[in-house]
Enzyme design. Structure first.
Site, PDB file in Angstrom:
ATOM      1  CB  CYS A  42      10.611  -0.484   3.029  1.00 26.84           C
ATOM      2  SG  CYS A  42      11.161  -0.108   1.281  1.00 26.84           S
ATOM      3  CE  LYS A  46      -3.357  -8.813  -3.785  1.00 30.98           C
ATOM      4  NZ  LYS A  46      -3.717  -7.710  -3.046  1.00 30.98           N
ATOM      5  CD  GLU A  71      -5.833  -6.215   0.374  1.00 32.88           C
ATOM      6  OE1 GLU A  71      -4.702  -6.133  -0.346  1.00 32.88           O
ATOM      7  OE2 GLU A  71      -5.837  -7.218   1.265  1.00 32.88           O
ATOM      8  CG  PHE A 120      -0.088   0.469   2.351  1.00 39.46           C
ATOM      9  CD1 PHE A 120      -0.088   1.776   2.782  1.00 39.46           C
ATOM     10  CD2 PHE A 120       0.086  -0.622   3.453  1.00 39.46           C
ATOM     11  CE1 PHE A 120       0.721   2.198   3.918  1.00 39.46           C
ATOM     12  CE2 PHE A 120       0.883  -0.182   4.587  1.00 39.46           C
ATOM     13  CZ  PHE A 120       0.946   1.149   4.811  1.00 39.46           C
ATOM     14  CB  SER A 131       4.606  -7.484   5.879  1.00 38.33           C
ATOM     15  OG  SER A 131       3.772  -8.310   5.539  1.00 38.33           O
ATOM     16  CD  GLU A 174       8.131  -2.846   8.459  1.00 35.31           C
ATOM     17  OE1 GLU A 174       7.581  -3.978   8.307  1.00 35.31           O
ATOM     18  OE2 GLU A 174       8.553  -2.135   7.492  1.00 35.31           O
TER      19      GLU A 174
HETATM   20  P1  NAD Z   1       1.281  -6.521   3.005  1.00 33.61           P
HETATM   21  O1  NAD Z   1       2.512  -7.782   3.197  1.00 33.61           O
HETATM   22  O2  NAD Z   1       0.276  -6.616   4.213  1.00 33.61           O
HETATM   23  O3  NAD Z   1       0.721  -6.682   1.975  1.00 33.61           O
HETATM   24  C1  NAD Z   1       1.432  -6.678   0.519  1.00 33.61           C
HETATM   25  C2  NAD Z   1       0.502  -7.397  -0.502  1.00 33.61           C
HETATM   26  O4  NAD Z   1       0.129  -8.777  -0.133  1.00 33.61           O
HETATM   27  C3  NAD Z   1      -0.802  -7.125  -0.849  1.00 33.61           C
HETATM   28  O5  NAD Z   1      -1.283  -6.973  -2.098  1.00 33.61           O
HETATM   29  C4  NAD Z   1      -1.645  -7.714   0.079  1.00 33.61           C
HETATM   30  O6  NAD Z   1      -3.063  -7.829  -0.577  1.00 33.61           O
HETATM   31  C5  NAD Z   1      -1.181  -9.030   0.129  1.00 33.61           C
HETATM   32  N1  NAD Z   1      -1.263 -10.040   1.436  1.00 33.61           N
HETATM   33  C6  NAD Z   1      -1.549  -9.631   2.432  1.00 33.61           C
HETATM   34  N2  NAD Z   1      -1.612 -10.645   3.420  1.00 33.61           N
HETATM   35  C7  NAD Z   1      -1.381 -11.853   2.739  1.00 33.61           C
HETATM   36  C8  NAD Z   1      -1.477 -13.017   2.980  1.00 33.61           C
HETATM   37  N3  NAD Z   1      -1.682 -13.540   4.122  1.00 33.61           N
HETATM   38  N4  NAD Z   1      -1.027 -13.851   1.960  1.00 33.61           N
HETATM   39  C9  NAD Z   1      -1.017 -13.649   0.663  1.00 33.61           C
HETATM   40  N5  NAD Z   1      -0.997 -12.228   0.454  1.00 33.61           N
HETATM   41  C10 NAD Z   1      -1.168 -11.434   1.169  1.00 33.61           C
HETATM   42  O7  NAD Z   1       2.116  -5.318   3.155  1.00 33.61           O
HETATM   43  P2  NAD Z   1       1.653  -3.817   3.266  1.00 33.61           P
HETATM   44  O8  NAD Z   1       1.023  -3.597   4.554  1.00 33.61           O
HETATM   45  O9  NAD Z   1       0.729  -3.547   1.938  1.00 33.61           O
HETATM   46  O10 NAD Z   1       2.992  -2.883   2.871  1.00 33.61           O
HETATM   47  C11 NAD Z   1       3.771  -2.738   4.145  1.00 33.61           C
HETATM   48  C12 NAD Z   1       4.912  -3.392   4.026  1.00 33.61           C
HETATM   49  O11 NAD Z   1       5.648  -3.559   2.765  1.00 33.61           O
HETATM   50  C13 NAD Z   1       5.912  -2.978   5.305  1.00 33.61           C
HETATM   51  O12 NAD Z   1       6.425  -4.018   5.938  1.00 33.61           O
HETATM   52  C14 NAD Z   1       6.997  -2.374   4.398  1.00 33.61           C
HETATM   53  O13 NAD Z   1       8.269  -2.311   4.950  1.00 33.61           O
HETATM   54  C15 NAD Z   1       6.831  -3.444   3.230  1.00 33.61           C
HETATM   55  N6  NAD Z   1       7.531  -2.750   1.781  1.00 33.61           N
HETATM   56  C16 NAD Z   1       8.839  -3.225   1.737  1.00 33.61           C
HETATM   57  C17 NAD Z   1       9.541  -2.454   0.584  1.00 33.61           C
HETATM   58  C18 NAD Z   1      10.692  -3.183   0.186  1.00 33.61           C
HETATM   59  O14 NAD Z   1      11.393  -2.595  -0.469  1.00 33.61           O
HETATM   60  N7  NAD Z   1      11.471  -4.148   0.995  1.00 33.61           N
HETATM   61  C19 NAD Z   1       8.815  -1.694  -0.017  1.00 33.61           C
HETATM   62  C20 NAD Z   1       7.648  -1.153   0.242  1.00 33.61           C
HETATM   63  C21 NAD Z   1       7.093  -1.768   1.397  1.00 33.61           C
END
Ligand code: NAD
Length: 488
Positions: free
Chosen positions: A285, A177, A180, A153, A230, A379
């Site tokens: 991040c 994808k 959401e 997001f 994450s 985090e």
């Molecule tokens: P998230 O992991 O909750 O969601 C990421 C994606 O995974 C979304 O599209 C979501 O729909 C999907 N998802 C969520 N739960 C899932 C599950 N149980 N099984 C399968 N798919 C699932 O992350 P977020 O909250 O959208 O974003 C924030 C996180 O992203 C933070 O931890 C941040 O550090 C990380 N991030 C990392 C980088 C990097 O370069 N390392 C860059 C941007 C964000």
């Protein structure tokens, strides 16, 4: 330019058309004021399969174009990003909650990412060598086929541009994808790709939650998965993609340490640390999460407190993404306080006048944090910095090395020798010297270490070329009199 206030229902984008399936839906909420701005379909594996079939159908023609032909579309697309920059910026603001300046920087970064993609014909030059008299070996980079990209997001416009332009320019077709929570920027991206002339089926979007992600990981016709999110989900995706024999790079969360040495320039250091922890409401991040103050740095901390108090939520600090995120961040602060840390600037219970329904956390500085506290290890993903005091650089490096994560680390000092020690010993993929957010610019690649990334290579830059292609090795001999040897 579209009217930002009138957002359409979120639709999938398959074979060049927007379509809404009849499945259950969820509200899309603007974190700026908590209002419902759209509704998102919760797609199923049938929708995923339809998108994959569309991408499969488009692949032969798209991949048969030359690299130089494919980039022409991205020259046009880049111009559209510039033309609609203001609208795209407002859209990011609306769905993600960051400030106008932060959202604009994100769109500008997307433009830079496209500039790298259109430079591929200058970079991706195949190799050829006469290995024996009259015998030649060549290596060509070939696309993989249908690939998938799953995005988080926090950068609704930029993270999709980490993957889409490079993967497509290199000849793949894609199913994306988006998160959401922020699906609107990706939908607009599809419209602009169409306007730029991208053939139907080359880029597809399937909206929804974890079911869509699982279905993408399992689909037998998808060759590669790129994930950003994450660490918890990155591990799930990496294992599931490997389980169905796909290549995968999965970027996870972060806990970035900034090491502040006593000889650091006080003014520059204070403003860099504060900007790093509070920019994008700490939802980067690459954000500073722990400051390790080495020896005497009280003067720098005092300046940080002054600067932090001058930040005005709703003006130069955006919202966090949701009510749950606000609660999680505030709970971390309370837990640290209950465990003996000292909250120097407290962002809990922040509201913004006129936007009472929005999700705001003020910038927060927590001092005297110890390494066993959750604010030191986990985090938080909010505008919060935890200060840990260390006696010397070795102790500071041990604290940084002790983190499970390893996205970024930075040092603030005027000593080249001490900076070099941190450059060598910090256990992170991206290192800053007197820079609070050390994002490598193109063509340098982006990616962390440890539990901040799973898989080989990085997600952007030159490294991404490896990920989105496979090598074809051909050995040829055309003249019958060519030397006979063990290869013949
Ligand atoms: P998230 O992991 O909750 O969601 C990421 C994606 O995974 C979304 O599209 C979501 O729909 C999907 N998802 C969520 N739960 C899932 C599950 N149980 N099984 C399968 N798919 C699932 O992350 P977020 O909250 O959208 O974003 C924030 C996180 O992203 C933070 O931890 C941040 O550090 C990380 N991030 C990392 C980088 C990097 O370069 N390392 C860059 C941007 C964000």
């Amino acid at each position: 330019m579209k009217d930002i206030k009138e957002q359409p229902q979120v639709q999938n984008f398959i074979d060049g058309s927007f379509e809404r399936n009849g499945h259950a839906a969820m509200d899309v909420i603007s974190p700026v004021d908590g209002s419902v701005i759209s509704s998102l379909p919760l797609s199923t594996n049938l929708d995923v399969d339809k998108a994959v079939q569309s991408a499969l159908k488009a692949f032969p023609e798209w991949s048969a174009l030359t690299l130089k032909e494919r980039v022409q579309i991205f020259f046009k697309y880049r111009t559209l990003l510039e033309k609609y920059c203001d609208e795209l910026t407002q859209l990011v603001q609306l769905e993600n909650g960051k400030t106008y300046g932060e959202a604009k920087a994100e769109v500008e970064k997307s433009i830079e990412l496209c500039e790298f993609a259109v430079s591929m014909p200058q970079i991706v030059v195949n190799e050829i060598q006469e290995v024996s008299k009259g015998v030649e070996c060549r290596i060509e980079r070939k696309p993989l086929g249908v690939v998938a990209s799953i995005t988080p997001f926090n950068f609704p416009n930029m993270v999709p541009h980490w993957t889409m332009p490079n993967a497509l320019v290199l000849g793949n077709t894609m199913v994306m994808k988006p998160s959401e929570l922020v699906p609107l920027s990706t939908m607009r991206m599809a419209e602009l790709l169409k306007e730029a002339g991208l053939p139907d089926g080359v880029f597809n979007i399937v909206n929804g939650g974890k079911e869509v992600v699982e279905s993408l990981c399992d689909h037998p016709k998808i060759e590669a998965i790129s994930f950003v999110g994450s660490t918890k989900v990155a591990k799930i995706v990496y294992q599931r993609a490997a389980g169905s024999l796909k290549r995968c790079v999965a970027l996870g969360g972060a806990k970035n340490h900034l090491l502040v040495l006593p000889d650091a320039n006080p003014e520059m250091t204070a403003s860099n640390v504060v900007a790093s922890m509070s920019g994008c409401a700490g939802q980067r991040c690459m954000a500073a999460s722990v400051m390790v103050g080495v020896d005497q740095v009280q003067g720098i901390i005092d300046r940080m407190v002054e600067e932090t108090k001058a930040i005005v939520p709703g003006e130069n600090l955006g919202s966090v993404i949701s009510a749950e995120a606000k609660k999680r961040i505030e709970d971390y602060i309370t837990e640290a306080e209950n465990n003996g840390a000292k909250v120097l600037v407290d962002g809990r219970n922040t509201t913004v006048s006129g936007k009472e329904g929005g999700f705001y956390v003020g910038p927060t500085i927590i001092d005297y944090v110890t390494t066993d506290m959750s604010v030191a290890r986990e985090e938080i993903f909010g505008p919060v910095i935890s200060i840990i005091r260390a006696k010397n650089l070795d102790e500071a490096l041990a604290i940084e090395n002790g983190s499970n994560y390893g996205n970024a680390a930075a040092v603030f000092t005027q000593s080249g020798g001490l900076a070099k020690q941190v450059m060598e010993k910090a256990s992170a993929g991206m290192i800053g010297v007197n820079i609070g957010v050390p994002v490598p610019r193109e063509p340098f690649s982006f990616g962390g270490w440890n539990e901040s990334k799973f898989g080989v290579g990085d997600i952007t830059g030159r490294s991404s070329i490896e990920f989105w292609t496979q090598n074809k090795k051909t050995t040829t001999k055309w003249n019958p009199e060519a030397q006979v040897n063990w290869m013949s």
